[in-house]
Design a protein around this motif. Structure first.
Motif, mmCIF file in Angstrom:
data_model
loop_
_atom_site.group_PDB
_atom_site.id
_atom_site.type_symbol
_atom_site.label_atom_id
_atom_site.label_comp_id
_atom_site.label_asym_id
_atom_site.label_seq_id
_atom_site.Cartn_x
_atom_site.Cartn_y
_atom_site.Cartn_z
ATOM 1 N N ALA A 122 -11.319 45.417 -13.814
ATOM 2 C CA ALA A 122 -9.859 45.514 -13.741
ATOM 3 C C ALA A 122 -9.378 45.453 -12.302
ATOM 4 C CB ALA A 122 -9.390 46.812 -14.394
ATOM 5 N N LEU A 123 -10.061 46.114 -11.401
ATOM 6 C CA LEU A 123 -9.617 46.150 -10.012
ATOM 7 C C LEU A 123 -9.738 44.778 -9.358
ATOM 8 C CD1 LEU A 123 -11.229 49.582 -9.134
ATOM 9 C CD2 LEU A 123 -8.780 49.096 -9.287
ATOM 10 N N CYS A 124 -10.787 44.022 -9.704
ATOM 11 C CA CYS A 124 -10.897 42.647 -9.201
ATOM 12 C C CYS A 124 -9.753 41.790 -9.739
ATOM 13 C CB CYS A 124 -12.242 42.046 -9.608
ATOM 14 S SG CYS A 124 -13.671 42.759 -8.763
ATOM 15 N N ALA A 125 -9.449 41.964 -11.029
ATOM 16 C CA ALA A 125 -8.356 41.200 -11.628
ATOM 17 C C ALA A 125 -7.021 41.592 -11.012
ATOM 18 C CB ALA A 125 -8.331 41.430 -13.138
ATOM 19 N N PHE A 126 -6.828 42.874 -10.716
ATOM 20 C CA PHE A 126 -5.583 43.316 -10.073
ATOM 21 C C PHE A 126 -5.430 42.655 -8.706
ATOM 22 C CE2 PHE A 126 -5.409 47.724 -12.340
ATOM 23 C CZ PHE A 126 -5.100 47.081 -13.528
ATOM 24 N N THR A 127 -6.545 42.527 -7.983
ATOM 25 C CA THR A 127 -6.487 41.886 -6.666
ATOM 26 C C THR A 127 -6.031 40.437 -6.799
ATOM 27 O OG1 THR A 127 -8.298 43.326 -5.914
ATOM 28 C CG2 THR A 127 -7.802 41.389 -4.579
ATOM 29 N N LEU A 128 -6.558 39.729 -7.798
ATOM 30 C CA LEU A 128 -6.128 38.360 -8.041
ATOM 31 C C LEU A 128 -4.681 38.308 -8.526
ATOM 32 C CD1 LEU A 128 -9.330 36.849 -9.681
ATOM 33 C CD2 LEU A 128 -8.330 36.222 -7.476
ATOM 34 N N LEU A 129 -4.245 39.324 -9.243
ATOM 35 C CA LEU A 129 -2.840 39.404 -9.662
ATOM 36 C C LEU A 129 -1.924 39.413 -8.438
ATOM 37 C CD1 LEU A 129 -0.453 40.136 -11.648
ATOM 38 C CD2 LEU A 129 -1.080 42.524 -11.220
ATOM 39 N N HIS A 130 -2.233 40.260 -7.461
ATOM 40 C CA HIS A 130 -1.408 40.333 -6.255
ATOM 41 C C HIS A 130 -1.418 38.996 -5.508
ATOM 42 C CE1 HIS A 130 -0.671 44.557 -6.772
ATOM 43 N NE2 HIS A 130 -1.948 44.851 -6.750
ATOM 44 N N ALA A 131 -2.579 38.360 -5.462
ATOM 45 C CA ALA A 131 -2.665 37.046 -4.821
ATOM 46 C C ALA A 131 -1.829 36.025 -5.595
ATOM 47 C CB ALA A 131 -4.121 36.596 -4.750
ATOM 48 N N SER A 132 -1.741 36.204 -6.911
ATOM 49 C CA SER A 132 -0.961 35.276 -7.737
ATOM 50 C C SER A 132 0.524 35.352 -7.414
ATOM 51 C CB SER A 132 -1.185 35.580 -9.219
ATOM 52 O OG SER A 132 -2.537 35.464 -9.566
ATOM 53 N N VAL A 133 1.022 36.562 -7.163
ATOM 54 C CA VAL A 133 2.430 36.717 -6.792
ATOM 55 C C VAL A 133 2.716 35.926 -5.518
ATOM 56 C CG1 VAL A 133 4.222 38.350 -6.110
ATOM 57 C CG2 VAL A 133 2.597 38.973 -7.913
ATOM 58 N N ILE A 134 1.841 36.082 -4.527
ATOM 59 C CA ILE A 134 2.018 35.353 -3.271
ATOM 60 C C ILE A 134 1.902 33.847 -3.523
ATOM 61 C CG2 ILE A 134 1.072 34.984 -0.958
ATOM 62 C CD1 ILE A 134 0.093 37.911 -1.053
ATOM 63 N N GLY A 135 0.900 33.462 -4.318
ATOM 64 C CA GLY A 135 0.678 32.049 -4.568
ATOM 65 C C GLY A 135 1.840 31.378 -5.279
ATOM 66 N N TRP A 136 2.415 32.066 -6.269
ATOM 67 C CA TRP A 136 3.506 31.457 -7.035
ATOM 68 C C TRP A 136 4.813 31.419 -6.240
ATOM 69 C CZ3 TRP A 136 4.407 28.406 -11.008
ATOM 70 C CH2 TRP A 136 5.710 28.331 -11.515
ATOM 71 N N PHE A 137 5.219 32.593 -5.727
ATOM 72 C CA PHE A 137 6.544 32.682 -5.112
ATOM 73 C C PHE A 137 6.576 32.154 -3.678
ATOM 74 C CE2 PHE A 137 6.868 35.797 -8.536
ATOM 75 C CZ PHE A 137 8.111 35.490 -9.077
ATOM 76 N N ALA A 138 5.468 32.291 -2.945
ATOM 77 C CA ALA A 138 5.485 31.885 -1.536
ATOM 78 C C ALA A 138 4.954 30.481 -1.311
ATOM 79 C CB ALA A 138 4.658 32.871 -0.703
ATOM 80 N N VAL A 139 4.198 29.936 -2.296
ATOM 81 C CA VAL A 139 3.589 28.623 -2.086
ATOM 82 C C VAL A 139 4.049 27.615 -3.131
ATOM 83 C CG1 VAL A 139 1.410 27.352 -1.925
ATOM 84 C CG2 VAL A 139 1.571 29.691 -1.028
ATOM 85 N N ARG A 140 3.866 27.934 -4.404
ATOM 86 C CA ARG A 140 4.074 26.943 -5.455
ATOM 87 C C ARG A 140 5.528 26.805 -5.889
ATOM 88 N NH1 ARG A 140 -0.837 26.312 -9.664
ATOM 89 N NH2 ARG A 140 -2.468 25.964 -8.120
ATOM 90 N N ASN A 141 6.300 27.879 -5.777
ATOM 91 C CA ASN A 141 7.654 27.829 -6.351
ATOM 92 C C ASN A 141 8.629 28.594 -5.465
ATOM 93 O OD1 ASN A 141 9.425 27.011 -8.486
ATOM 94 N ND2 ASN A 141 9.449 29.121 -9.206
ATOM 95 N N ARG A 142 8.725 28.216 -4.216
ATOM 96 C CA ARG A 142 9.535 28.971 -3.263
ATOM 97 C C ARG A 142 11.024 28.915 -3.564
ATOM 98 N NH1 ARG A 142 7.679 29.649 2.822
ATOM 99 N NH2 ARG A 142 9.459 31.015 2.559
ATOM 100 N N ASP A 143 11.429 28.002 -4.419
ATOM 101 C CA ASP A 143 12.851 27.939 -4.781
ATOM 102 C C ASP A 143 13.224 28.985 -5.818
ATOM 103 O OD1 ASP A 143 13.209 25.820 -3.090
ATOM 104 O OD2 ASP A 143 12.796 24.305 -4.633
ATOM 105 N N GLY A 144 12.245 29.681 -6.373
ATOM 106 C CA GLY A 144 12.510 30.623 -7.465
ATOM 107 C C GLY A 144 12.787 32.030 -7.004
ATOM 108 N N GLY A 145 13.735 32.223 -6.102
ATOM 109 C CA GLY A 145 14.119 33.569 -5.674
ATOM 110 C C GLY A 145 13.113 34.238 -4.773
ATOM 111 N N PHE A 146 12.508 33.493 -3.858
ATOM 112 C CA PHE A 146 11.484 34.040 -2.980
ATOM 113 C C PHE A 146 12.049 35.132 -2.085
ATOM 114 C CE2 PHE A 146 9.524 33.867 1.288
ATOM 115 C CZ PHE A 146 8.275 34.372 0.963
ATOM 116 N N SER A 147 11.289 36.249 -1.957
ATOM 117 C CA SER A 147 11.640 37.361 -1.068
ATOM 118 C C SER A 147 10.373 37.814 -0.352
ATOM 119 C CB SER A 147 12.223 38.528 -1.866
ATOM 120 O OG SER A 147 12.211 39.720 -1.103
#
Length: 469
Positions: free
Chosen positions: A386-411
């Motif tokens: 679970a803790l490894c998956a949580f780490t990838l979850l946090h990376a996913s937030v950065i990956g989606w909002f900061a890299v892949r979809n920055r037009d989607g309300g990035f903060s």
């Protein structure tokens, strides 16, 4: 963009892929909270209270304040990504959206270890408690019976399981309230065994130690594992993904309040100091019960034990349901056999996925129940996935909002700072885990990577002839 990303709508939300079964939308906000609290268990700190009290030099309530804040980062990341990919796969779907197919598979594979083994631990707790109440029946029989009963409930449908789960959760809450009221009566009548602020500042000559509190937090965060199971029901909730996000945050906050209150009161009732507990590790496991016995009486001890026995079995019910949804989602994406994505027409649940999850859990739980050291083996490995998956979850937030979809309300604050803080917490807990847990986690990861490489090789081989044609 790959597979799943190609199904994004105009608002940047990833829709479930076509193919495979479709789950029925029957759950409301209350049902989601019930599942989350069942999996966590309202009195989860009972078993680890003594250990945390000793580690933190008596500042056990402060430990849970810090742990609630620390896990709040993970809950917030779940709330962000469930809106992006409102799917049954939970972190598997989120990592695919934010990082790509391969990291998504790894996240799903790692959290699978958690979802399959945490229910086994809960079933074993239930069997141990029932054996203590009825010694003539071996614990492995009680353990197997708990698996069978809760699996039958899960197969009847998510709504029916939620109704029974609500009744069990209500029982656990009532027992917790009985403890709180009894503790307040004793404290008003006889006073506290320790200083009134000691659960927040520490007790004894050692005094407050920030390092000791942080060390204890790395253990306390494990009490919260399970709130994330709420996200696995995203395709079965009415009202959209926003309701799932609210339920995740609400469940974690409510669990944190319950944990802080009960550990604060138990610390005030504990007749020995944290230093004495630290010097006697054998007494740490029963420290909560010993405090109840000494201050209130054996009747409350027995009531809490019965509640824990029933509550553990239904915590496993929620975990088993979440495991079934994970297998369903990975089967639908053909990362596991496609048969796992079939949904029963009458009950609306992924029957085969649930049965396979139950079978694996049954084998692990009964194996552990028949060994004297079985509980230690299970507990040492359940959390790393679970803790490894949580780490990838946090990376996913950065990956989606900061890299892949920055037009989607990035903060930057929401989508970089908070996920980084959350990842720092989960990585720190992995580093603090036992060597056995780290080894098992590494082996499980290696097997997952081998499966991923094999799948990629088969897909490239299948695509080769078509490409040459």
């Amino acid at each position: 963009m790959t597979g799943q990303q190609s199904s994004s709508d105009e608002g940047g939300v990833i829709a479930p892929e076509a193919g495979g079964g479709q789950l029925k939308r029957t759950l409301g906000f209350k049902d989601l909270v019930v599942y989350g609290l069942l999996f966590i268990a309202p009195m989860a700190p009972v078993g680890v209270f003594g250990t945390l009290d000793a580690k933190s030099h008596g500042a056990v309530a402060l430990v849970y304040v810090a742990a609630t804040i620390a896990m709040g980062f993970t809950a917030y990341s779940y709330a962000q990504m469930v809106r992006v990919a409102p799917q049954a796969g939970s972190v598997f779907a989120y990592a695919r959206a934010g990082l790509g197919d391969a990291p998504g598979f790894v996240a799903g594979w790692m959290v699978m270890l958690d979802y399959l083994l945490i229910p086994a631990v809960a079933y074993l707790f239930s069997g141990i408690a029932m054996e203590a109440l009825v010694p003539s029946v071996d614990r492995w029989i009680w353990t197997a019976l708990a698996v069978i009963v809760t699996t039958a409930l899960n197969l009847t449908g998510v709504r029916a399981a939620a109704r029974v789960g609500f009744a069990v959760l209500a029982l656990e809450i009532v027992v917790l309230l009985v403890f709180i009221v009894s503790a307040l009566v004793v404290l008003a009548r006889d006073g506290a065994e320790r200083g009134w602020l000691s659960p927040l500042t520490g007790d004894g000559s050692a005094g407050f130690s920030l390092a000791a509190v942080i060390g204890a937090v790395s253990v306390a965060v494990l009490s919260y594992l399970g709130f994330d199971a709420i996200a696995s029901f995203a395709e079965e909730v009415t009202g959209g993904s926003a309701k799932v996000a609210r339920a995740v945050l609400f469940c974690l906050a409510l669990a944190g309040v319950l944990f802080i209150v009960q550990t604060y009161l138990a610390a005030l009732l504990t007749p020995v100091s944290s230093a004495e507990l630290a010097a006697d590790p054998a007494a740490q496991g029963s420290a909560f019960y010993d405090a109840v016995d000494a201050s209130v009486g054996g009747w409350l001890h027995d009531l809490i034990a019965v509640s824990k026995a029933i509550g553990a079995a239904f915590a496993a019910l929620a975990g088993q349901a979440a495991a079934g949804r994970l297998l369903f989602a990975m089967g639908r994406d053909r990362r596991l056999p496609g048969a796992l994505s079939k949904v029963d027409g009458r009950s609306g649940v992924p029957r085969l996925a649930l049965l396979i999850a139950a079978g694996i859990t049954l084998v692990a739980a009964v194996w552990a129940a028949r060994r004297d050291d079985g509980l230690d083996h299970l507990v040492s490995v359940v959390d790393v996935g679970a803790l490894c998956a949580f780490t990838l979850l946090h990376a996913s937030v950065i990956g989606w909002f900061a890299v892949r979809n920055r037009d989607g309300g990035f903060s930057p604050w929401k989508h970089i700072v908070i996920p980084l803080l959350g990842a720092a917490v989960t990585v720190a807990v992995i580093v603090e885990a036992s060597g056995t847990a780290q080894l098992v986690g590494a082996i499980w990861l290696a097997v997952g990577l081998a499966v991923l490489i094999a799948q990629r090789g088969r897909r490239e081989a299948a695509a080769g002839p078509r490409g040459r044609g």
